[in-house]
Design a protein around this motif. Sequence first.
Motif, PDB file in Angstrom:
ATOM      1  N   GLU A 179       0.779  -0.896  -0.190  1.00 12.50           N
ATOM      2  CA  GLU A 179      -0.085  -0.153   0.085  1.00 12.50           C
ATOM      3  C   GLU A 179       0.892   1.277  -0.093  1.00 12.50           C
ATOM      4  OE1 GLU A 179      -3.290  -0.055  -0.260  1.00 12.50           O
ATOM      5  OE2 GLU A 179      -3.132  -2.138  -0.103  1.00 12.50           O
ATOM      6  N   PRO A 180       0.579   2.445  -0.469  1.00 12.39           N
ATOM      7  CA  PRO A 180       1.158   3.552  -0.617  1.00 12.39           C
ATOM      8  C   PRO A 180       1.740   4.005   0.906  1.00 12.39           C
ATOM      9  CG  PRO A 180      -0.363   3.947  -2.135  1.00 12.39           C
ATOM     10  CD  PRO A 180      -0.736   2.375  -1.406  1.00 12.39           C
ATOM     11  N   ASN A 181       0.835   3.841   1.812  1.00 11.13           N
ATOM     12  CA  ASN A 181       0.873   4.202   3.352  1.00 11.13           C
ATOM     13  C   ASN A 181       0.928   2.842   4.040  1.00 11.13           C
ATOM     14  OD1 ASN A 181       1.077   4.928   5.830  1.00 11.13           O
ATOM     15  ND2 ASN A 181      -0.405   6.484   5.967  1.00 11.13           N
ATOM     16  N   PRO A 182       2.138   2.125   4.356  1.00 10.30           N
ATOM     17  CA  PRO A 182       2.100   0.957   4.937  1.00 10.30           C
ATOM     18  C   PRO A 182       1.562   0.910   6.214  1.00 10.30           C
ATOM     19  CG  PRO A 182       4.340   1.698   4.863  1.00 10.30           C
ATOM     20  CD  PRO A 182       3.254   2.454   4.137  1.00 10.30           C
ATOM     21  N   GLY A 183       1.642   2.168   6.858  1.00 11.49           N
ATOM     22  CA  GLY A 183       0.925   2.019   8.221  1.00 11.49           C
ATOM     23  C   GLY A 183       1.903   2.645   9.310  1.00 11.49           C
ATOM     24  N   PRO A 184       1.608   2.788  10.576  1.00 12.15           N
ATOM     25  CA  PRO A 184       2.637   3.049  11.525  1.00 12.15           C
ATOM     26  C   PRO A 184       3.727   2.180  11.667  1.00 12.15           C
ATOM     27  CG  PRO A 184       0.502   3.013  12.446  1.00 12.15           C
ATOM     28  CD  PRO A 184       0.150   2.352  11.076  1.00 12.15           C
ATOM     29  N   GLY A 185       4.813   2.912  11.756  1.00  7.81           N
ATOM     30  CA  GLY A 185       6.215   1.969  11.961  1.00  7.81           C
ATOM     31  C   GLY A 185       6.793   1.636  10.670  1.00  7.81           C
ATOM     32  N   GLY A 186       6.180   1.912   9.773  1.00 11.93           N
ATOM     33  CA  GLY A 186       6.724   1.599   8.034  1.00 11.93           C
ATOM     34  C   GLY A 186       6.708  -0.056   7.859  1.00 11.93           C
ATOM     35  N   ILE A 187       7.575  -0.225   6.858  1.00  8.89           N
ATOM     36  CA  ILE A 187       7.614  -1.558   6.310  1.00  8.89           C
ATOM     37  C   ILE A 187       7.991  -2.682   7.484  1.00  8.89           C
ATOM     38  CG2 ILE A 187       7.251  -0.716   3.792  1.00  8.89           C
ATOM     39  CD1 ILE A 187      10.284  -1.344   3.667  1.00  8.89           C
ATOM     40  N   TYR A 188       9.054  -2.068   8.020  1.00  3.46           N
ATOM     41  CA  TYR A 188       9.810  -2.982   9.106  1.00  3.46           C
ATOM     42  C   TYR A 188       8.774  -3.380   9.971  1.00  3.46           C
ATOM     43  CZ  TYR A 188      14.140  -1.610   7.119  1.00  3.46           C
ATOM     44  OH  TYR A 188      15.068  -1.442   6.042  1.00  3.46           O
ATOM     45  N   ALA A 189       7.764  -2.708  10.501  1.00  2.00           N
ATOM     46  CA  ALA A 189       6.761  -3.054  11.330  1.00  2.00           C
ATOM     47  C   ALA A 189       5.985  -3.977  10.758  1.00  2.00           C
ATOM     48  CB  ALA A 189       6.125  -1.904  12.067  1.00  2.00           C
ATOM     49  N   ARG A 190       5.646  -3.771   9.646  1.00  2.00           N
ATOM     50  CA  ARG A 190       4.727  -4.686   9.001  1.00  2.00           C
ATOM     51  C   ARG A 190       5.448  -6.077   8.692  1.00  2.00           C
ATOM     52  NH1 ARG A 190       2.725  -0.771   9.618  1.00  2.00           N
ATOM     53  NH2 ARG A 190       2.448  -1.669  11.602  1.00  2.00           N
ATOM     54  N   LEU A 191       6.612  -6.042   8.288  1.00  2.00           N
ATOM     55  CA  LEU A 191       7.454  -7.277   8.157  1.00  2.00           C
ATOM     56  C   LEU A 191       7.403  -8.169   9.441  1.00  2.00           C
ATOM     57  CD1 LEU A 191      10.331  -6.203   6.012  1.00  2.00           C
ATOM     58  CD2 LEU A 191       8.892  -8.056   5.580  1.00  2.00           C
ATOM     59  N   GLU A 192       7.541  -7.483  10.553  1.00  2.00           N
ATOM     60  CA  GLU A 192       7.694  -8.214  11.756  1.00  2.00           C
ATOM     61  C   GLU A 192       6.056  -8.636  12.277  1.00  2.00           C
ATOM     62  OE1 GLU A 192      11.586  -6.943  14.236  1.00  2.00           O
ATOM     63  OE2 GLU A 192       9.759  -5.837  14.781  1.00  2.00           O
ATOM     64  N   GLU A 193       5.174  -7.785  11.832  1.00  2.00           N
ATOM     65  CA  GLU A 193       4.013  -8.510  12.074  1.00  2.00           C
ATOM     66  C   GLU A 193       3.667  -9.777  11.482  1.00  2.00           C
ATOM     67  OE1 GLU A 193       1.893  -4.034  13.216  1.00  2.00           O
ATOM     68  OE2 GLU A 193       1.290  -5.127  11.099  1.00  2.00           O
ATOM     69  N   LEU A 194       4.299  -9.642  10.020  1.00  2.00           N
ATOM     70  CA  LEU A 194       3.963 -11.064   9.127  1.00  2.00           C
ATOM     71  C   LEU A 194       5.189 -12.323   9.735  1.00  2.00           C
ATOM     72  CD1 LEU A 194       3.911  -9.156   5.775  1.00  2.00           C
ATOM     73  CD2 LEU A 194       2.123 -10.422   6.890  1.00  2.00           C
ATOM     74  N   GLY A 195       5.620 -12.155  10.883  1.00  2.00           N
ATOM     75  CA  GLY A 195       6.302 -13.084  11.211  1.00  2.00           C
ATOM     76  C   GLY A 195       8.005 -12.988  11.055  1.00  2.00           C
ATOM     77  N   HIS A 196       8.492 -12.040  10.243  1.00  2.00           N
ATOM     78  CA  HIS A 196       9.759 -11.989  10.025  1.00  2.00           C
ATOM     79  C   HIS A 196      10.494 -10.777  10.958  1.00  2.00           C
ATOM     80  CE1 HIS A 196       9.210 -14.064   6.251  1.00  2.00           C
ATOM     81  NE2 HIS A 196       8.071 -13.320   6.120  1.00  2.00           N
ATOM     82  N   ARG A 197      10.629 -11.423  12.147  1.00  2.00           N
ATOM     83  CA  ARG A 197      11.593 -10.546  13.316  1.00  2.00           C
ATOM     84  C   ARG A 197      13.012 -10.075  12.766  1.00  2.00           C
ATOM     85  NH1 ARG A 197      10.376  -9.214  18.475  1.00  2.00           N
ATOM     86  NH2 ARG A 197      12.212  -8.839  20.046  1.00  2.00           N
ATOM     87  N   LEU A 198      13.076  -8.938  12.809  1.00  2.00           N
ATOM     88  CA  LEU A 198      14.398  -8.598  12.261  1.00  2.00           C
ATOM     89  C   LEU A 198      15.498  -8.725  13.331  1.00  2.00           C
ATOM     90  CD1 LEU A 198      13.174  -5.047  10.616  1.00  2.00           C
ATOM     91  CD2 LEU A 198      13.652  -7.251   9.257  1.00  2.00           C
ATOM     92  N   ASP A 199      16.494  -9.066  12.760  1.00  2.00           N
ATOM     93  CA  ASP A 199      17.574  -9.551  13.555  1.00  2.00           C
ATOM     94  C   ASP A 199      18.835  -8.495  13.571  1.00  2.00           C
ATOM     95  OD1 ASP A 199      19.281 -11.779  14.995  1.00  2.00           O
ATOM     96  OD2 ASP A 199      20.427 -11.264  13.623  1.00  2.00           O
ATOM     97  N   HIS A 200      19.135  -8.180  12.152  1.00  2.00           N
ATOM     98  CA  HIS A 200      20.195  -7.001  12.123  1.00  2.00           C
ATOM     99  C   HIS A 200      20.261  -6.380  10.738  1.00  2.00           C
ATOM    100  CE1 HIS A 200      22.027 -10.611  10.175  1.00  2.00           C
ATOM    101  NE2 HIS A 200      22.883  -9.827   9.485  1.00  2.00           N
ATOM    102  N   PHE A 201      21.008  -5.395  10.624  1.00  2.00           N
ATOM    103  CA  PHE A 201      21.017  -4.476   9.193  1.00  2.00           C
ATOM    104  C   PHE A 201      22.497  -4.808   8.804  1.00  2.00           C
ATOM    105  CE2 PHE A 201      17.279  -3.122  11.506  1.00  2.00           C
ATOM    106  CZ  PHE A 201      16.398  -3.214  10.574  1.00  2.00           C
ATOM    107  N   ASP A 202      22.641  -4.891   7.491  1.00  2.00           N
ATOM    108  CA  ASP A 202      24.136  -4.450   7.095  1.00  2.00           C
ATOM    109  C   ASP A 202      23.914  -3.351   6.467  1.00  2.00           C
ATOM    110  OD1 ASP A 202      24.977  -6.730   8.141  1.00  2.00           O
ATOM    111  OD2 ASP A 202      25.160  -7.899   6.360  1.00  2.00           O
TER     112      ASP A 202
END
Length: 262
Positions: A179-202
């Motif tokens: 969606e144009p506006n993915p909602g509060p917290g942005g796409i990283y928040a949506r990824l984690e809601e989908l079960g992709h808990r973020l571990d690190h960034f390079d």
Amino acid sequence: MAPLPSGLLGALDPMSDRAVFRQITDRLREAIDKGRFREGDKLPSESELVEHFAVSRMTVRNSLSILQGEGLVSSEHGKGVFVRSRPPVRRLASDRFARRHREQGKSAFTVEAEGAGSRPEVDSLEVREERPAPDIAARLGGARRVLARRRRYLLDQRPVEFATSYIPLDLARNTAIAEPNPGPGGIYARLEELGHRLDHFDEEIRARMPSPAEVKTLRLASGVPVIHLVRTAFNTEGRAVEVCDTVMAADAYVLAYQLPAT
């Protein structure tokens, strides 16, 4: 013509082996750095500088050209040379993607803009499915199709960066990420809601001169470089779930990192 105030620019060093036009550039740059000329102030005219330093007009023009190439000044035809205003400095901090910000419903850009006391905006938004370039595909483990999210960021109505996020299509299709506006917290928040808990960034960061298209998009003054940052986000299973390719106006940022000593 009245002489320039004593001490404003100082005198040239006749014993120096540094070229005269570079000495003049040094004096003007120092005066700007020390606030003798502030943003928006007009520099002394060519005629005033010629008289003050007892040099030719061409020497003065060479000096001013260097300052303009450095992005410190801008020339307005028929008006003179002025100290260029700069966008608010935003600190690119190492904790900008901390989970606590997402839990508060804030994106990294929003958090840092608020820290700088500036008003953040996003424009030129484009969201579409596409085939990634080979380097992006490789970073995403060979993904053949991605959802690309392109946007430009502004602080107080001045563009400071533009970025493209690439998310594997199997993760993003038919979700709020598309969606144009993915909602509060942005796409990283949506990824984690989908079960992709973020571990690190390079992140890979380099500085370079901008392309003509980047100059236009970020409204860069002559001589201003860009910071090119490529970030890859990994989940706790080690999968790359997003690559973000970002180009930033270098005069709008300070890179600030905390690094452990152990």
